[in-house]
Scaffold this motif. Structure first.
Motif, short mmCIF file in Angstrom:
data_model
loop_
_atom_site.label_atom_id
_atom_site.label_comp_id
_atom_site.label_asym_id
_atom_site.label_seq_id
_atom_site.Cartn_x
_atom_site.Cartn_y
_atom_site.Cartn_z
N TYR A 46 55.36 14.73 185.78
CA TYR A 46 54.71 15.04 184.50
C TYR A 46 54.60 13.73 183.74
O TYR A 46 55.59 13.03 183.54
N GLY A 72 46.48 19.09 180.69
CA GLY A 72 46.47 20.16 179.71
C GLY A 72 47.18 19.81 178.42
O GLY A 72 47.55 18.65 178.18
N PHE A 74 50.47 21.13 176.08
CA PHE A 74 51.70 21.91 176.16
C PHE A 74 52.27 22.17 174.77
O PHE A 74 52.18 21.32 173.88
N CYS A 79 52.39 25.51 179.03
CA CYS A 79 51.03 24.98 179.06
C CYS A 79 50.09 25.95 178.37
O CYS A 79 50.00 27.13 178.73
N TYR A 82 44.42 24.08 180.07
CA TYR A 82 44.49 23.12 181.19
C TYR A 82 43.18 23.09 181.99
O TYR A 82 42.39 24.03 181.97
#
Length: 208
Positions: A46, A72, A74, A79, A82
């Protein structure tokens, strides 16, 4: 009571007992914050903003091996919006997804390179299609082994993850299986249908 960790303006390199790691800043409570990278043992990362130790703000989840990306926004670790980009350039859009649907069943490679000549066919988006071991199913991520309910790496054979009952059912009903297994399953189903037909005929002729 532990004293709060002072805010670190410079990036930290942390490793956790789960096999994950983090490179980025920490807040006064020792929580991940700001812009950073959180890495998983399987090679997934990530890259993006964090707050209170969670993914928060714009970010991207990427699989280094396949180059799969999910970009995306968050909110507190979840999320919200996205877009997905596959390693071969195919883009998934939540609002307008028409790939491999009833209206257009072409693979991405056929869309880019054209449909092959008569007699040739694409079984998958790969050319050539990879060979599936006996008793396994090709999930794209790897090969599914029904005996262990696990997906294994296509090259090393190492276990990637366990699947739930819902995913197992979906794989068995829809995914490509080993060709020999497929022919055996097809012939067995054909024999069962023939037995059903002959049984129906016998019953009707007997008048019962």
């Amino acid at each position: 009571m532990m004293a709060p960790v002072p805010f670190k303006n410079e990036n930290q390199n942390l490793k956790f007992c789960t096999g994950t790691s983090y490179t980025g800043k920490l807040d006064s409570e020792g929580q991940m914050t700001g812009l950073g990278t959180y890495s998983y043992p399987n090679g997934t990362e990530y890259r993006g903003h964090l707050k209170n130790g969670q993914f928060h703000g714009s970010g991207m989840i990427i699989d280094i091996k396949s180059k799969f990306k999910m970009c995306g926004y968050f909110i507190n670790g979840k999320c919200d919006k996205y877009d997905i980009f596959f390693g071969d350039g195919l883009e998934y859009n939540q609002e307008n997804w028409s790939y491999c649907t009833e209206s257009d069943r072409r693979f991405w490679i056929e869309i880019n390179q054209g449909i092959p000549a008569v007699g040739e066919t694409f079984l998958t988006n790969d050319k050539p299609s990879r060979i599936i071991p006996p008793g396994h199913y090709d999930t794209g991520e790897g090969f599914f082994d029904p005996k262990s309910d696990s997906i294994v790496d296509a090259l090393s054979g190492k276990r990637i993850r366990h699947v739930c009952l819902h995913e197992r059912k979906r794989i068995l009903e829809n995914y490509r299986m080993n060709q020999v297994d497929f022919e055996m399953k097809h012939n067995l189903m054909k024999e069962v249908k023939e037995v059903d037909i002959s049984t129906d005929s016998w019953v009707s002729s007997d008048g019962k």
